[in-house]
Design a protein around this motif. Structure first.
Motif, PDB file in Angstrom:
ATOM      1  N   LYS A   6       0.529  -1.337  -0.250  1.00 49.93           N
ATOM      2  CA  LYS A   6      -0.199  -0.602   0.147  1.00 49.93           C
ATOM      3  C   LYS A   6       0.688   1.212   0.139  1.00 49.93           C
ATOM      4  CE  LYS A   6      -4.145   0.041   2.343  1.00 49.93           C
ATOM      5  NZ  LYS A   6      -4.499   0.380   3.535  1.00 49.93           N
ATOM      6  N   ASP A   8       2.402   4.623   1.293  1.00 49.94           N
ATOM      7  CA  ASP A   8       2.205   5.065   2.181  1.00 49.94           C
ATOM      8  C   ASP A   8       2.897   6.085   1.981  1.00 49.94           C
ATOM      9  OD1 ASP A   8       3.160   6.050   4.901  1.00 49.94           O
ATOM     10  OD2 ASP A   8       4.219   3.706   5.145  1.00 49.94           O
ATOM     11  N   GLN A 109      -1.444   2.301  -8.680  1.00 52.00           N
ATOM     12  CA  GLN A 109      -1.384   3.356  -6.807  1.00 52.00           C
ATOM     13  C   GLN A 109      -1.109   4.176  -6.443  1.00 52.00           C
ATOM     14  OE1 GLN A 109      -1.394   0.674  -3.357  1.00 52.00           O
ATOM     15  NE2 GLN A 109      -2.434   2.197  -1.877  1.00 52.00           N
TER      16      GLN A 109
END
Length: 150
Positions: A6, A8, A109
């Protein structure tokens, strides 16, 4: 590329913002005193990745055209090209090297995150750079950053 990683924000640093191009063009001097009634915007992006240095260079080119009250171009245009240099400490988790095509693919992402940071920063930079000019008060529109990387 790790599908479980993910983004950060603490691992992303914006190291530098460089104005590569900044210009305002007037069809004639009389346009300098006429406040535009509206604007149209076009954006182009490019990026370069330096995996060994954990750097992403993101380029954003913005073209602005001004309109009068009758929605006709009024002869005032502006072009800005900004380079944003990001360091992503865990960059290798978000890229995939394609040796055959000699390309690097960045996880969507992370791409959207970088585009979002760059664009929102560009909005402030261009607003500031146009103060006291025929584009005084121009604010780049809020957009979906996904559209910048497509």
């Amino acid at each position: 590329m790790n599908k479980h990683s993910k983004v950060d924000a603490a691992k992303i640093s914006l190291l530098d913002i460089i104005t590569l191009k900044g210009s305002i063009d007037l069809a004639d001097e009389t346009m300098a005193i006429v406040k535009p009634a509206g604007y149209s915007f076009e954006f182009k992006t490019d990026s370069h990745i330096q995996p060994d240095d954990k750097l992403i260079r993101f380029y954003l080119h913005s073209s602005i055209k001004c309109f009068n009250e009758t929605e006709q171009l009024n002869g005032v245009t502006a072009d800005y090209t900004l380079e944003f240099i990001f360091e992503v400490s865990n960059l290798l988790e978000f890229i995939m090297l394609d040796d055959v095509k000699q390309t690097i693919k960045v996880d969507n992402q992370l791409g959207v995150t970088i585009a979002s940071i760059a664009y929102s920063t560009a909005r402030g930079v261009i607003f500031d750079k146009t103060q006291g000019t025929p584009l005084d008060g121009v604010i780049l529109p809020v957009i979906n950053p996904l559209n910048l990387i497509k």
